[in-house]
Design a protein around this motif. Structure first.
Motif, PDB file in Angstrom:
ATOM      1  N   GLY A   1       8.662  -4.283   6.261  1.00 47.45           N
ATOM      2  CA  GLY A   1       9.534  -3.137   6.156  1.00 47.45           C
ATOM      3  C   GLY A   1      10.970  -3.547   6.446  1.00 47.45           C
ATOM      4  O   GLY A   1      11.221  -4.611   7.026  1.00 47.45           O
ATOM      5  N   VAL A   2      11.903  -2.709   6.047  1.00 50.25           N
ATOM      6  CA  VAL A   2      13.323  -2.956   6.287  1.00 50.25           C
ATOM      7  C   VAL A   2      13.920  -1.715   6.944  1.00 50.25           C
ATOM      8  O   VAL A   2      13.751  -0.601   6.444  1.00 50.25           O
ATOM      9  CB  VAL A   2      14.069  -3.272   4.977  1.00 50.25           C
ATOM     10  CG1 VAL A   2      15.574  -3.315   5.218  1.00 50.25           C
ATOM     11  CG2 VAL A   2      13.600  -4.592   4.404  1.00 50.25           C
ATOM     12  N   GLY A   3      14.598  -1.924   8.075  1.00 45.18           N
ATOM     13  CA  GLY A   3      15.283  -0.838   8.757  1.00 45.18           C
ATOM     14  C   GLY A   3      16.769  -1.125   8.805  1.00 45.18           C
ATOM     15  O   GLY A   3      17.183  -2.288   8.864  1.00 45.18           O
ATOM     16  N   VAL A   4      17.586  -0.062   8.782  1.00 42.93           N
ATOM     17  CA  VAL A   4      19.038  -0.235   8.759  1.00 42.93           C
ATOM     18  C   VAL A   4      19.676   0.617   9.851  1.00 42.93           C
ATOM     19  O   VAL A   4      19.556   1.850   9.837  1.00 42.93           O
ATOM     20  CB  VAL A   4      19.632   0.153   7.392  1.00 42.93           C
ATOM     21  CG1 VAL A   4      21.106  -0.259   7.341  1.00 42.93           C
ATOM     22  CG2 VAL A   4      18.855  -0.491   6.256  1.00 42.93           C
TER      23      VAL A   4
ATOM     24  N   LEU B   1       9.972  -3.262   1.762  1.00 39.03           N
ATOM     25  CA  LEU B   1      10.581  -4.351   0.992  1.00 39.03           C
ATOM     26  C   LEU B   1       9.789  -4.496  -0.301  1.00 39.03           C
ATOM     27  O   LEU B   1       8.578  -4.699  -0.282  1.00 39.03           O
ATOM     28  CB  LEU B   1      10.536  -5.659   1.788  1.00 39.03           C
ATOM     29  CG  LEU B   1      11.180  -6.871   1.106  1.00 39.03           C
ATOM     30  CD1 LEU B   1      12.694  -6.713   1.058  1.00 39.03           C
ATOM     31  CD2 LEU B   1      10.810  -8.157   1.842  1.00 39.03           C
ATOM     32  N   GLU B   2      10.466  -4.372  -1.430  1.00 32.17           N
ATOM     33  CA  GLU B   2       9.788  -4.463  -2.714  1.00 32.17           C
ATOM     34  C   GLU B   2       9.704  -5.910  -3.184  1.00 32.17           C
ATOM     35  O   GLU B   2      10.454  -6.786  -2.719  1.00 32.17           O
ATOM     36  CB  GLU B   2      10.523  -3.607  -3.745  1.00 32.17           C
ATOM     37  CG  GLU B   2      10.503  -2.119  -3.391  1.00 32.17           C
ATOM     38  CD  GLU B   2      11.148  -1.256  -4.453  1.00 32.17           C
ATOM     39  OE1 GLU B   2      11.759  -1.822  -5.389  1.00 32.17           O
ATOM     40  OE2 GLU B   2      11.058  -0.018  -4.349  1.00 32.17           O
ATOM     41  N   LEU B   3       8.802  -6.169  -4.121  1.00 34.75           N
ATOM     42  CA  LEU B   3       8.610  -7.519  -4.618  1.00 34.75           C
ATOM     43  C   LEU B   3       9.892  -8.091  -5.221  1.00 34.75           C
ATOM     44  O   LEU B   3      10.569  -7.421  -6.000  1.00 34.75           O
ATOM     45  CB  LEU B   3       7.497  -7.534  -5.679  1.00 34.75           C
ATOM     46  CG  LEU B   3       6.078  -7.270  -5.178  1.00 34.75           C
ATOM     47  CD1 LEU B   3       5.125  -7.195  -6.357  1.00 34.75           C
ATOM     48  CD2 LEU B   3       5.632  -8.350  -4.200  1.00 34.75           C
ATOM     49  N   GLY B   4      10.224  -9.324  -4.854  1.00 41.52           N
ATOM     50  CA  GLY B   4      11.382  -9.996  -5.391  1.00 41.52           C
ATOM     51  C   GLY B   4      12.709  -9.527  -4.830  1.00 41.52           C
ATOM     52  O   GLY B   4      13.770  -9.896  -5.339  1.00 41.52           O
ATOM     53  N   GLU B   5      12.686  -8.703  -3.776  1.00 40.39           N
ATOM     54  CA  GLU B   5      13.891  -8.094  -3.241  1.00 40.39           C
ATOM     55  C   GLU B   5      14.361  -8.831  -1.985  1.00 40.39           C
ATOM     56  O   GLU B   5      13.560  -9.212  -1.139  1.00 40.39           O
ATOM     57  CB  GLU B   5      13.612  -6.632  -2.901  1.00 40.39           C
ATOM     58  CG  GLU B   5      14.822  -5.771  -2.685  1.00 40.39           C
ATOM     59  CD  GLU B   5      14.448  -4.304  -2.544  1.00 40.39           C
ATOM     60  OE1 GLU B   5      15.209  -3.446  -3.009  1.00 40.39           O
ATOM     61  OE2 GLU B   5      13.379  -4.003  -1.965  1.00 40.39           O
ATOM     62  N   SER B   6      15.659  -9.019  -1.853  1.00 41.72           N
ATOM     63  CA  SER B   6      16.215  -9.600  -0.635  1.00 41.72           C
ATOM     64  C   SER B   6      16.301  -8.516   0.430  1.00 41.72           C
ATOM     65  O   SER B   6      16.260  -7.319   0.137  1.00 41.72           O
ATOM     66  CB  SER B   6      17.598 -10.194  -0.890  1.00 41.72           C
ATOM     67  OG  SER B   6      18.542  -9.168  -1.144  1.00 41.72           O
ATOM     68  N   PHE B   7      16.434  -8.937   1.707  1.00 41.95           N
ATOM     69  CA  PHE B   7      16.577  -7.962   2.787  1.00 41.95           C
ATOM     70  C   PHE B   7      17.828  -7.109   2.566  1.00 41.95           C
ATOM     71  O   PHE B   7      17.803  -5.889   2.769  1.00 41.95           O
ATOM     72  CB  PHE B   7      16.670  -8.674   4.142  1.00 41.95           C
ATOM     73  CG  PHE B   7      15.457  -9.482   4.486  1.00 41.95           C
ATOM     74  CD1 PHE B   7      14.184  -9.040   4.188  1.00 41.95           C
ATOM     75  CD2 PHE B   7      15.590 -10.701   5.139  1.00 41.95           C
ATOM     76  CE1 PHE B   7      13.058  -9.773   4.506  1.00 41.95           C
ATOM     77  CE2 PHE B   7      14.471 -11.457   5.470  1.00 41.95           C
ATOM     78  CZ  PHE B   7      13.210 -10.996   5.143  1.00 41.95           C
ATOM     79  N   GLU B   8      18.912  -7.756   2.163  1.00 44.69           N
ATOM     80  CA  GLU B   8      20.168  -7.044   1.961  1.00 44.69           C
ATOM     81  C   GLU B   8      20.056  -6.022   0.823  1.00 44.69           C
ATOM     82  O   GLU B   8      20.535  -4.884   0.946  1.00 44.69           O
ATOM     83  CB  GLU B   8      21.298  -8.037   1.673  1.00 44.69           C
ATOM     84  CG  GLU B   8      21.662  -8.936   2.842  1.00 44.69           C
ATOM     85  CD  GLU B   8      20.728 -10.137   2.977  1.00 44.69           C
ATOM     86  OE1 GLU B   8      20.924 -10.920   3.929  1.00 44.69           O
ATOM     87  OE2 GLU B   8      19.825 -10.300   2.127  1.00 44.69           O
ATOM     88  N   SER B   9      19.435  -6.423  -0.275  1.00 42.83           N
ATOM     89  CA  SER B   9      19.266  -5.503  -1.403  1.00 42.83           C
ATOM     90  C   SER B   9      18.396  -4.311  -1.028  1.00 42.83           C
ATOM     91  O   SER B   9      18.680  -3.170  -1.420  1.00 42.83           O
ATOM     92  CB  SER B   9      18.655  -6.241  -2.599  1.00 42.83           C
ATOM     93  OG  SER B   9      19.525  -7.238  -3.078  1.00 42.83           O
ATOM     94  N   ALA B  10      17.341  -4.576  -0.251  1.00 42.35           N
ATOM     95  CA  ALA B  10      16.472  -3.485   0.186  1.00 42.35           C
ATOM     96  C   ALA B  10      17.233  -2.518   1.082  1.00 42.35           C
ATOM     97  O   ALA B  10      17.075  -1.297   0.972  1.00 42.35           O
ATOM     98  CB  ALA B  10      15.261  -4.052   0.923  1.00 42.35           C
TER      99      ALA B  10
END
Length: 248
Positions: free
Chosen positions: A110-113, A142-151
């Protein structure tokens, strides 16, 4: 007409395992189910079958119990008679109504901001749906092929309307409290970004509203990943072991 009765073919269980296990064990096959809590939600679950609002099997949890039931313990037995097969996860923990029971045999990401304003406050949302009734920072999968920043950029825009740039990775959390409560095990990567202005409520089905809060006085109940992320940020640490976790 007579249907297939599985238990009449139990003697071929070993043959089934030999053929299916190689495809399932590496995690190449995943299954999902929609789980409703309590028998009172059975009418809603039944009507949902006709509306297509479920993923995989529709299940209704009978009551709140802790640990594994006797049947589940049998199914997870590693002995020669009934070994464990693949990523099928049996948990009798108090899932939120309508939450997905993820059956992957490994943690997901997962990604939190953490969004801050000029007063040093953090933006928190009162969650609805699968994460109700918790407060939390913005974030998601986090989606497939995605960077943390993009997510991070995508999730913040989808949830709040803010357009952030150059978010920085500041922490990682192992969300074991959520695992114990729901059976969902996530590793969350936390990013930090500064914003100006006020957020929009763009996903009202997932969030009741956004509020600027003092990071040292968080509203309760608070989502495990969000609490850990803010604690790491305040301590200027990328990771903080949780109480009770072995560190040696």
């Amino acid at each position: 007409m007579r249907g297939l009765i599985v238990f009449e073919h139990w003697q071929r269980y070993g043959e089934f395992l030999a053929e299916v296990s190689p495809a399932v064990d590496p995690g190449s096959r995943q299954a999902e189910a929609t789980l409703y809590q309590w028998l009172a939600s059975m009418p809603q679950a039944f009507l949902g079958l006709f509306e297509g609002c479920h993923t995989g099997k529709m299940r209704v949890q009978r009551d709140r119990v802790t640990g594994l039931s006797h049947h589940a313990a049998d199914d997870l037995h590693d002995g020669p008679s009934r070994p464990k097969v693949g990523p099928f996860l049996w948990c009798n923990t108090p899932f939120q109504q309508g939450a997905f029971l993820m059956s992957t045999p490994y943690p997901r990401v997962g990604v939190g901001v953490i969004l801050t304003n000029s007063q040093g406050q953090v933006l928190l949302g009162k969650r609805k749906g699968s994460h109700a009734p918790y407060w939390s920072i913005a974030g998601g999968h986090l989606e497939l092929g995605e960077s943390f920043e993009s997510a991070a950029i995508r999730e913040v825009a989808e949830e709040t309307g803010f357009r952030i740039s150059n978010p920085s990775v500041i922490a990682v959390t192992n969300n074991l409290e959520t695992w114990r409560e729901s059976g969902l095990h996530y590793i969350s990567v936390t990013l930090l970004a500064r914003v100006e202005g006020e957020p929009q409520l763009l996903e009202p089905e997932k969030c009741e509203g956004w509020v600027w809060c003092d990071p040292r006085d968080l509203p309760e109940p608070h989502f495990d990943a969000s609490r850990q992320s803010i604690a790491c940020w305040l301590a200027d640490r990328c990771y903080l072991p949780q109480p009770g976790q072995p560190t040696e």
